[in-house]
Design an enzyme around this catalytic site. Structure first.
Site, PDB file in Angstrom:
ATOM      1  N   ASP A  59       0.614  29.803  50.439  1.00 40.79           N
ATOM      2  CA  ASP A  59      -0.105  29.299  49.275  1.00 40.79           C
ATOM      3  C   ASP A  59       0.071  30.282  48.127  1.00 40.79           C
ATOM      4  O   ASP A  59       0.452  31.436  48.317  1.00 40.79           O
ATOM      5  CB  ASP A  59      -1.584  29.078  49.600  1.00 40.79           C
ATOM      6  N   GLU A  60      -0.223  29.805  46.913  1.00 41.57           N
ATOM      7  CA  GLU A  60       0.103  30.594  45.725  1.00 41.57           C
ATOM      8  C   GLU A  60      -0.614  31.937  45.669  1.00 41.57           C
ATOM      9  O   GLU A  60      -0.112  32.900  45.095  1.00 41.57           O
ATOM     10  CB  GLU A  60      -0.196  29.792  44.452  1.00 41.57           C
TER      11      GLU A  60
ATOM     12  N   LYS B  60       4.992  26.809  53.834  1.00 46.40           N
ATOM     13  CA  LYS B  60       4.822  27.495  52.550  1.00 46.40           C
ATOM     14  C   LYS B  60       3.622  28.430  52.559  1.00 46.40           C
ATOM     15  O   LYS B  60       2.555  28.085  53.065  1.00 46.40           O
ATOM     16  CB  LYS B  60       4.650  26.444  51.447  1.00 46.40           C
TER      17      LYS B  60
ATOM     18  N   ASN C 282       1.615  33.297  18.615  1.00 45.25           N
ATOM     19  CA  ASN C 282       0.533  33.706  17.723  1.00 45.25           C
ATOM     20  C   ASN C 282      -0.143  32.532  17.028  1.00 45.25           C
ATOM     21  O   ASN C 282      -1.331  32.583  16.702  1.00 45.25           O
ATOM     22  CB  ASN C 282       1.084  34.678  16.666  1.00 45.25           C
TER      23      ASN C 282
ATOM     24  N   SER D 126       2.764  17.767  45.863  1.00 45.59           N
ATOM     25  CA  SER D 126       1.857  18.483  46.750  1.00 45.59           C
ATOM     26  C   SER D 126       0.449  18.426  46.191  1.00 45.59           C
ATOM     27  O   SER D 126       0.251  18.574  44.986  1.00 45.59           O
ATOM     28  CB  SER D 126       2.313  19.947  46.890  1.00 45.59           C
TER      29      SER D 126
ATOM     30  N   LYS E 236      -5.747  28.780  53.281  1.00 38.79           N
ATOM     31  CA  LYS E 236      -4.810  29.561  52.477  1.00 38.79           C
ATOM     32  C   LYS E 236      -5.066  31.054  52.573  1.00 38.79           C
ATOM     33  O   LYS E 236      -4.151  31.855  52.386  1.00 38.79           O
ATOM     34  CB  LYS E 236      -4.846  29.101  51.026  1.00 38.79           C
TER      35      LYS E 236
ATOM     36  N   HIS F 252       5.922  28.083  42.338  1.00 39.85           N
ATOM     37  CA  HIS F 252       4.590  27.487  42.222  1.00 39.85           C
ATOM     38  C   HIS F 252       4.114  27.640  40.784  1.00 39.85           C
ATOM     39  O   HIS F 252       4.417  28.626  40.122  1.00 39.85           O
ATOM     40  CB  HIS F 252       3.600  28.157  43.179  1.00 39.85           C
ATOM     41  N   ARG F 253       3.357  26.634  40.314  1.00 39.80           N
ATOM     42  CA  ARG F 253       2.936  26.632  38.909  1.00 39.80           C
ATOM     43  C   ARG F 253       1.471  27.029  38.733  1.00 39.80           C
ATOM     44  O   ARG F 253       0.800  26.570  37.806  1.00 39.80           O
ATOM     45  CB  ARG F 253       3.188  25.261  38.293  1.00 39.80           C
TER      46      ARG F 253
ATOM     47  N   LYS G 198      -2.727  26.305  55.869  1.00 41.74           N
ATOM     48  CA  LYS G 198      -4.155  26.373  55.571  1.00 41.74           C
ATOM     49  C   LYS G 198      -4.893  26.959  56.771  1.00 41.74           C
ATOM     50  O   LYS G 198      -4.443  26.780  57.902  1.00 41.74           O
ATOM     51  CB  LYS G 198      -4.702  24.972  55.252  1.00 41.74           C
TER      52      LYS G 198
ATOM     53  N   THR H  68       1.937  23.369  53.278  1.00 42.83           N
ATOM     54  CA  THR H  68       1.288  24.625  52.906  1.00 42.83           C
ATOM     55  C   THR H  68       0.332  25.029  54.023  1.00 42.83           C
ATOM     56  O   THR H  68      -0.505  24.226  54.442  1.00 42.83           O
ATOM     57  CB  THR H  68       0.510  24.463  51.594  1.00 42.83           C
TER      58      THR H  68
END
Length: 478
Positions: free
Chosen positions: A203-204, A201, A123, A379, A177, A294-295, A175, A173
């Site tokens: 992709d996100e 991988k 908050n 990456s 994607k 993944h971030r 592609k 990753t």
């Protein structure tokens, strides 16, 4: 109200607004080993003293509110309140201060990153008395660390599962994607794994779209990795993204991945949420699955230097919530990441004990008391010419992930994977022979090109590609 009641109220409770610093700024406070400590970068509004701003942060992120309330008398604020115990100006920045706040451990639910963040940053970031606020670092006490499972398996267990030692792991990753059919997607997975990569991988943002539903993707990717394993004799994996719109759907996808016998699944931990992530991490430990994190969305939170949450805090939170890999920038690629800052939070992910080191942005000593470590994933915009620098920067306990740097090879996906594997093996061998990767990196790659036409072709394609932009988030002058 009767006169008698008015008299009792006036004796026991004085209504009104008082300065936060009268209650929440305590420079004489000695922090406890069980306190959660926070370092906030505070930019007060004009006319607001730094002590009042720091105290406001401590108050609004713990027991305080904007006015005195009579129910304060029903508890012990001294026991539960956050305390701003130190304030220091930021060198080279006008009207910026680092405010250190201590929180009693009883304010937080055990094993809940969700509750910890709801309290500390939930908050206070919209508070009008502050122009900007950034959470730079947290010290998680060992008593609280021990309430978390942490990563499902950790670095050593992953290496034992994969039977791969003495080098970084290699990934890619797939592609583009978005837009591939499940069968064509699986074909690309097979070609990359067959060429020598350890992982491919999702992709996100690959979840379950009309062009490729998740179940079809899981089946074709499992077929691809089993075929590649049979042909290479190496254990392979594909990060199957289990992220979904509900926790129930996420778990259904993770269960299906386990039934297929694949080694690893994936989650977008910020968009998916910490509660979902911790739930998935517990399932992965119980069922022998590795968990790649993944971030996605992190830069919305962490990129601006004066407002938000620094990624080192998000990295610590991920280690507590659970994940075996997490994307951590590259230093040399297309994404934000200054070297010293990146290596600071890489150590916070991997090591068991990390000393305070302001030169790397680490505000507190952190003891993880044997919680498993997390492999950092490099990456984003990297290719074979970056391999010496990546090997030198991140060391063996890392995942080096080349998407376009594999699939963009002029001869196809498998030759792209071969080029990356050859470049990595050349760098590891050169390092083990005592050569200086930072100084001799280009020479090492050129030498390897002589016996790998795939690497030579990759080097020719990407010889001019650089991403030389100044980082937005930089270290303070000390």
């Amino acid at each position: 109200m009767s006169p008698k009641t008015e008299t009792k109220a006036s004796v026991g409770f004085k209504a009104g607004v008082k300065d936060y610093k009268l209650t929440y700024y305590t420079p004489d406070y000695e922090t406890k080993d069980t306190d959660i400590l926070a370092a906030f970068r505070v930019t007060p509004q004009p006319g607001v003293p730094p002590e009042e701003a720091g105290a406001a942060v401590a108050a609004e992120s713990s027991t305080g509110t904007w006015t005195t309330v009579w129910t304060d008398g029903l508890t012990s604020l001294d026991r539960y309140k956050g305390r701003c115990y130190h304030i220091e100006p930021v060198a080279g920045e006008e009207d910026q201060y680092i405010a250190y706040v201590a929180y009693p451990l009883d304010l937080f639910e055990e094993g809940s990153v969700t509750n910890m963040f709801t309290s500390i940053v939930g908050n206070v970031f919209g508070f009008k008395a502050l122009r900007a606020l950034r959470l730079e670092d947290l010290r998680i006490p060992t008593a609280y660390v021990k309430t978390f499972q942490g990563p499902p398996h950790g670095i050593q267990v992953e290496r034992d599962k994969l039977n791969k030692y003495g080098r970084p792991l290699l990934g890619c990753t797939i592609k583009p994607k978005l837009g591939l059919s499940a069968k064509n997607y699986g074909r690309a997975v097979y070609e990359c794994l067959r060429g020598g990569l350890d992982f491919t991988k999702d992709d996100e943002n690959v979840n379950s779209q009309p062009f490729m539903r998740w179940r079809d993707r899981f089946l074709f990717c499992a077929e691809a990795l089993y075929k590649a394993q049979a042909e290479t004799g190496e254990i392979k994996g594909h990060y199957l993204n289990a992220t979904a719109g509900t926790c129930e759907e996420m778990m259904k996808r993770a269960v299906f991945a386990r039934e297929l016998g694949v080694p690893i699944v994936m989650h977008d931990y910020l968009t998916g949420g910490f509660t979902a992530n911790t739930t998935l991490a517990h399932y992965c430990r119980d069922n022998g699955l590795l968990l790649h994190i993944h971030r996605a969305m992190h830069a919305v939170i962490d990129r601006q230097k004066n407002h938000g949450i620094h990624f080192r805090v998000l990295a610590k939170a991920l280690r507590m919530s659970g994940g075996d890999h997490i994307h951590a920038g590259t230093v040399v690629g297309k994404l934000e990441g200054e070297r010293d800052i990146t290596l600071g939070f890489v150590d916070l992910l991997r090591d068991d004990f990390i000393q305070k080191d302001r030169s790397r942005g680490i505000y507190f000593t952190q003891d993880w008391v044997s919680m498993p470590g997390v492999l950092p994933v490099a990456s984003g915009g990297i290719h074979v010419w970056h391999m010496p620098a990546l090997t030198e920067i991140f060391g063996d306990d890392s995942v080096l992930q080349f998407g376009g740097g594999t699939l963009g090879h002029p001869w196809g996906n498998a030759p792209g994977a071969v080029a990356n594997r050859v470049a990595l093996e050349a760098c590891v061998q050169a390092r083990n022979e005592g050569r200086d990767l930072a100084r001799e990196g280009n020479e090492i790659i050129r030498e390897a090109c002589k016996w790998s036409p795939e690497l030579a072709a990759a080097c020719e394609v990407w010889k001019e590609i650089k991403f030389e932009f100044k980082a937005v988030d930089t270290l303070d002058i000390l």
